[in-house]
Design a protein around this motif. Structure first.
Motif, PDB file in Angstrom:
ATOM      1  N   GLN A 181     -48.169  13.302  43.526  1.00 35.63           N
ATOM      2  CA  GLN A 181     -48.409  11.879  43.310  1.00 35.63           C
ATOM      3  C   GLN A 181     -47.639  11.404  42.076  1.00 35.63           C
ATOM      4  O   GLN A 181     -47.537  12.105  41.074  1.00 35.63           O
ATOM      5  N   SER A 182     -47.104  10.184  42.174  1.00 35.52           N
ATOM      6  CA  SER A 182     -46.275   9.642  41.113  1.00 35.52           C
ATOM      7  C   SER A 182     -47.112   8.808  40.148  1.00 35.52           C
ATOM      8  O   SER A 182     -47.953   8.006  40.565  1.00 35.52           O
ATOM      9  N   HIS A 183     -46.852   8.985  38.855  1.00 34.44           N
ATOM     10  CA  HIS A 183     -47.537   8.229  37.805  1.00 34.44           C
ATOM     11  C   HIS A 183     -46.480   7.726  36.823  1.00 34.44           C
ATOM     12  O   HIS A 183     -45.635   8.497  36.353  1.00 34.44           O
ATOM     13  N   ILE A 184     -46.522   6.434  36.530  1.00 37.11           N
ATOM     14  CA  ILE A 184     -45.549   5.808  35.632  1.00 37.11           C
ATOM     15  C   ILE A 184     -46.047   5.912  34.198  1.00 37.11           C
ATOM     16  O   ILE A 184     -47.194   5.579  33.894  1.00 37.11           O
ATOM     17  N   PHE A 185     -45.167   6.342  33.305  1.00 40.89           N
ATOM     18  CA  PHE A 185     -45.516   6.436  31.885  1.00 40.89           C
ATOM     19  C   PHE A 185     -45.482   5.065  31.230  1.00 40.89           C
ATOM     20  O   PHE A 185     -44.667   4.203  31.565  1.00 40.89           O
ATOM     21  N   SER A 186     -46.351   4.899  30.256  1.00 43.83           N
ATOM     22  CA  SER A 186     -46.370   3.711  29.407  1.00 43.83           C
ATOM     23  C   SER A 186     -46.134   4.151  27.965  1.00 43.83           C
ATOM     24  O   SER A 186     -46.540   5.249  27.565  1.00 43.83           O
ATOM     25  N   PRO A 187     -45.492   3.307  27.154  1.00 43.63           N
ATOM     26  CA  PRO A 187     -45.221   3.705  25.757  1.00 43.63           C
ATOM     27  C   PRO A 187     -46.503   3.749  24.936  1.00 43.63           C
ATOM     28  O   PRO A 187     -47.449   3.014  25.183  1.00 43.63           O
ATOM     29  N   GLY A 188     -46.508   4.633  23.957  1.00 42.69           N
ATOM     30  CA  GLY A 188     -47.658   4.763  23.068  1.00 42.69           C
ATOM     31  C   GLY A 188     -48.596   5.864  23.522  1.00 42.69           C
ATOM     32  O   GLY A 188     -48.674   6.196  24.710  1.00 42.69           O
ATOM     33  N   VAL A 189     -49.310   6.462  22.574  1.00 40.10           N
ATOM     34  CA  VAL A 189     -50.298   7.505  22.858  1.00 40.10           C
ATOM     35  C   VAL A 189     -51.584   7.166  22.129  1.00 40.10           C
ATOM     36  O   VAL A 189     -51.585   6.472  21.110  1.00 40.10           O
TER      37      VAL A 189
END
Length: 452
Positions: A181-189
């Protein structure tokens, strides 16, 4: 008549004969110790000429600082030094009422295969090594087990996070493939104490008999940076394989490659690191002191010629060049019964100092070896011509030129031989001292004093 005869006889007895000197005047202090005073004057001049060499050192530092500023300027637009850390699973949990903490779970297996594509960028006369990279990150997470009670975990808020030092260097939209399954990264942790910069994506955790399961993952990341690419060995077993067309890598950090090959066409390197080789466990919480960067390793793009560093090493031998050159002139004075004016010593010393400014200026435009050759030829030619005109003797001028040629050649060999520099320098100085002692024994100091 008799008195006049006696007077004339007295005058004759006191009149000096031709060639005779009845003067009782002693030679002055300056005349008696002229060569000693000249030697002391030369010693003072050598030390005074160290002042401009110190200024040259400051010039090198200033130019090097400008080079660093150019590197920073390019890095700010391209991407700075990069360290890739992760991926890791972060799960929030209730530590105490109304207080959250975070549990971190590191991958069981981590494999990174990458290609490094370096290039050089220029800002004026300054050059910086930058790179683009294609990284394929894959691995899997073991079932998550923890001493923390299961009902305290906020499983629905679990994320997978990766650390990237400079997010400006990311040149694609990275996706996490987790169990297909594909998951898009978002900036910041969510945990800045673990990652200063990075990205994350929410993931589902599946409940199993042995705990929560995240499964296997893959990430494709195109990352740009400057000078350095490091990796953090967060896997229980971490394997990194990098290939590149860069012919001058420097393997750096906590671990060296287990195997590597460096050729004129590029390099390949492979690292294998176990969790036993580092000082943090596979599962930890933010209640602990978290530092995943203590075992970083990777590659520095080493530029083949660092003109400023080599120029600095050359300036350190300035006292040797100036001192020995003046010593040779002094011996020639003694042997030839010829006096060189202190001003002429100063002019020769300035010529020897200008060699280093020529070296720095040429090294910024050419490679260091070519710059050293040109600066040496110009300086040796100038001093040789001036010496010939002073003594009006081509043989003496050629001898001085030969001495300088040997000295500059000797210094060049020392600069190029970093590991054997101390040994070669010590042997060279011993040989030079022996030669000076050999020629000094031919000087008849008493005859010189009598001549004075």
């Amino acid at each position: 008549m008799e008195q006049q005869h006696l007077a004339n006889a007295g005058q004759e007895s006191h009149s000096p004969a031709p060639g005779e000197d009845f003067s009782n005047e002693k030679p002055s202090f300056m005349k008696r110790y002229a060569y000693a005073i000249k030697a002391f004057t030369i010693f003072v001049l050598v030390n005074l000429l160290l002042i401009p060499t110190n200024q040259i050192m400051n010039l090198i530092q200033e130019r090097e600082q400008r080079s660093d500023e150019a590197t920073v300027e390019i890095s700010n637009k391209w991407g700075g030094t990069q360290t890739f850390t992760g991926p890791i699973i972060i799960v929030p949990y209730i530590d105490t009422p109304n207080h959250r903490a975070y549990a971190l779970f590191l991958p069981d297996q981590l494999s990174i295969n990458g290609e490094l594509l370096p290039e050089t960028r220029h800002r004026g006369i300054y050059t910086t090594a930058v790179y683009s990279s294609h990284l394929q990150i894959s691995g899997n997470f073991a079932a998550i087990n923890s001493d923390i009670p299961a009902d305290r975990f906020l499983v629905n808020e679990a994320v997978i996070a990766v650390g990237v030092d400079d997010l400006r260097g990311i040149s694609n939209q990275p996706e996490l493939q987790l169990n297909g399954q594909s998951h898009i990264f978002s900036p910041g942790v969510m945990i800045r104490s673990v990652f200063h910069n990075g990205m994350q994506t929410r993931i589902p955790l599946t409940k199993t008999d042995s705990g929560w399961s995240a499964g296997s993952f893959t990430i494709n990341l195109d990352l740009r940076g400057s000078g350095v690419l490091y990796f953090s060995p967060v896997g229980k077993t971490t394997e990194v394989n990098i290939k590149s067309n860069w012919a001058n890598p420097q393997f750096d950090g906590a671990f060296l490659p287990v195997k590597s090959s460096v050729l004129p066409t590029g390099f390949t390197a492979a690292w294998q690191v176990s969790h036993l080789n580092r000082n943090f466990p596979q599962a930890l919480t933010t209640q602990n002191e978290v530092n995943l960067r203590t075992a970083d390793f990777g590659i520095k793009l080493f530029l083949p010629v660092d003109g400023y560093q080599q120029s600095t090493r050359a300036v350190k031998y300035a006292i040797l060049i100036i001192g020995l050159s003046f010593l040779v002139f002094y011996f020639i004075e003694l042997l030839q019964r010829f006096s060189v004016h202190p001003l002429q010593y100063i002019l020769i010393g300035f010529a020897l100092c200008i060699f280093y400014t020529l070296l720095i200026a040429l090294a910024e435009q050419l490679n260091f070896n070519t710059a050293y050759l040109i600066a040496s030829i110009m300086t040796i030619g100038l001093v040789t011509a001036y010496t010939t005109s002073i003594f009006n003797n081509f043989r003496i001028g050629g001898g001085i030129g030969g001495v300088l040629l040997i000295l500059y050649g000797f210094i060049y060999v020392i600069i190029q031989s970093e590991d054997q520099a101390l040994l070669m320098g010590s042997l060279g100085l011993f040989i030079i001292l022996a030669i000076v002692m050999y020629f000094s024994r031919k000087i008849r100091w008493k005859e010189l004093k009598g001549h004075e």
